[in-house]
Scaffold this active site. Structure first.
Site, PDB file in Angstrom:
ATOM      1  CE  LYS A   3      -3.484   2.557   2.622  1.00 36.56           C
ATOM      2  NZ  LYS A   3      -4.505   2.517   3.689  1.00 36.56           N
TER       3      LYS A   3
ATOM      4  CG  HIS B 120      -9.278 -28.705 -32.765  1.00 30.78           C
ATOM      5  ND1 HIS B 120      -8.376 -27.673 -32.615  1.00 30.78           N
ATOM      6  CD2 HIS B 120      -9.089 -29.192 -34.012  1.00 30.78           C
ATOM      7  CE1 HIS B 120      -7.672 -27.536 -33.730  1.00 30.78           C
ATOM      8  NE2 HIS B 120      -8.080 -28.457 -34.589  1.00 30.78           N
TER       9      HIS B 120
END
Length: 530
Positions: A140, A282
């Site tokens: 922070k 696929h």
């Protein structure tokens, strides 16, 4: 934000001590005072590196088995104070709080403890509290403080100190972003584990859901070359493509991993049974079969759709042997994934430099609980893994003719395969091998026709006198909404069908099956897979 922030004081508290001594020595050489705790302080002192124990700064000893040591204003004030802010600096002076300009903390190894199979109490003890609090405080206040959450961060910090005499704003911001991602991933692992430990089937969806992971590897690109991609690992230890060892071959691609995962999840449906082989293209199976050996299972799976099998992914349910390896390498195969491979099989694969061989160690449990996620704009969908399975006792015979023993065996086989085929899914099977797969169509009738056409192609390639759908069974992942799909399957030669049932037109579909002489069973379970 301060462009270059000086580093005069650092707090180092790490469970992973890789690179610790070199990093600390480099800091001390620049006149940095080092604060530390517990095992880290002892390791630094043993290496002859000047270090001050945090307990000297706070005036409190470590207590409660080390659970309380850094949760103190003299630590968090030093991390959070805004430099140049008169009020903050007055508070620091009044309470004798010294600034901390650099924090190096990596967290208790909760994920590793969980992966090791440790018990509940050991996992709880490896939940870090003070570490995340410090990391978040430093992140922070990254306008003034640099934070390192793993040894890989040390080099960039030392490079800035060498080049700039302090840490640059750009580096501090990058490190802060990484720090928040690290604590988020850490908390996600804990939350997911605790939820799994306490969840009941009747519980509502939790108010919050967390998802996080650690980078395993950057990938060359995603599904397409213009997309960026990477593989991240969660604390889930489920065996599969993500955690498998790459024994040989080129770097795995996004599509390789996706297809290998699909293939391995499907072949796991046959764990503990006859040798099984799955070929995926696929993300859809183009051939699945059981056999008396792995080579027989592979050849039967390959026969289902030899065209699609080229360049596919092969998965098997038991250690690979030489005969199976030789059969698999007769055509171009992208990836092979197995629980293990013996030395002779590995030698065969080694001659195919472009083939990737993945060893997963064991098979995933198809019935194990777990979550799957799908991103949508603005959020994500979460659902239980489809762990539904059928046994003979679950089947409800709904036609006048009951299925034969052979038809029942093939229906259960086809049902397991259909669960892993994209919807709308249709699978024809005969003698525990697929002979036609229709996937991903908007119309179930179209999937039925495509699967039948695939079977006709199979007959032509193999020189069969008739399509192998003659005398086959057909599985549908969801109910037939009208008789047309079922009748298309009957026209292709299917003699029995398995489907969930539940359509408003079930009676019409059953009547059509009776008229065609088909045996049909309802599973009472749907397997949509989008």
């Amino acid at each position: 934000m301060t462009d270059v922030a000086p580093v005069r004081r650092a707090l180092i508290s790490v469970s992973d001590k890789s690179g610790l001594e070199d990093f600390a020595r480099a800091l001390v050489a620049r006149g940095v005072e080092i604060l530390s705790t517990g095992g880290t302080a002892r390791a630094l002192a043993a290496a002859g590196i000047p270090v001050r124990d945090v307990s000297e700064v706070t005036g409190f000893p470590e207590m409660m088995d080390g659970r309380v040591k850094t949760l103190h204003p003299k630590v968090h004030g030093g991390l959070l104070a805004l430099r140049g802010n008169a009020e903050h600096e007055a508070s620091m002076a009044a309470h004798e709080i010294g600034p901390i300009d650099l924090l190096a903390v990596n967290l208790y190894p909760f994920e590793a403890t969980l992966e090791s199979g440790a018990g509940f109490d050991d996992c709880v003890e490896n939940i870090d509290v003070g570490g995340p609090a410090m990391i978040r405080g430093a992140a922070k206040n990254h306008a003034h403080v640099a934070v390192a959450v793993e040894p890989e961060d040390y080099a960039a910090i030392l490079a800035d100190l060498e080049a700039l005499g302090g840490t640059g704003a750009a580096l501090r911001r990058r490190l802060a972003a990484k720090a928040f991602a690290r604590t988020a991933s850490y908390d996600a692992a804990i939350a997911t584990w605790l939820e799994a430990e306490t969840a009941r089937p009747e519980d509502p969806a939790p108010r919050f859901a967390a998802l996080g992971g650690r980078l395993a590897q950057s990938l060359r690109y995603g599904e397409n070359p213009h997309q960026r991609a990477a593989l991240y690992l969660t604390a889930d230890t489920r065996p599969g493509a993500a955690r498998a060892r790459l024994i040989q071959g080129k770097e795995l691609s996004y599509n390789n991993l996706n297809d290998a995962d699909a293939a391995y999840e499907l072949v796991a449906e046959f764990a503990g049974g006859a040798p099984a082989c799955v070929i995926v293209k696929h993300a859809n199976p183009c051939g699945v079969a059981l056999g008396g050996s792995l080579v027989e299972a592979y050849e039967r799976a390959h026969d289902c759709d030899r065209t699609s099998a080229f360049g596919g992914v092969v998965a098997v349910n038991r250690p690979l042997d030489r005969a199976a390896a030789e059969a698999i390498t007769r055509i171009f195969t992208e990836v092979v994934i197995a629980p293990e491979a013996d030395a002779e099989a590995r030698a065969v694969f080694a001659a195919k430099k472009n083939l990737r061989l993945l060893i997963a160690g064991s098979l995933p449990d198809p019935s194990a609980p777990g979550w799957v996620y799908k991103p949508v704009a603005g959020g994500f969908l979460r659902q239980n893994r489809d762990s539904g399975r059928l046994i003979l006792a679950d089947l409800k015979i709904v036609t006048k003719r009951a299925p034969t023993e052979a038809e029942l065996r093939d229906m259960l086989f086809a049902w397991r395969v259909a669960k892993h085929v994209k919807s709308n899914a249709i699978v024809y099977a005969k003698n525990e091998a697929t002979v036609g797969v229709g996937a991903g169509q908007m119309s179930r009738v179209d999937s039925t026709r495509i699967a039948a056409r695939k079977a006709e192609d199979m007959a032509e390639v193999l020189g069969l006198s008739e399509a192998p759908t003659r005398g086959s069974v057909v599985a549908s992942d969801a109910f037939f909404p009208f008789p047309d799909g079922l009748l298309t399957a009957a026209a292709a030669g299917a003699t029995a069908a398995i489907q969930p049932g539940g359509s408003v037109k079930d009676a019409e579909v059953i009547a059509a099956a009776d008229d065609a002489g088909l045996a049909m069973v309802f599973s009472g379970m749907r397997h949509f897979r989008h």
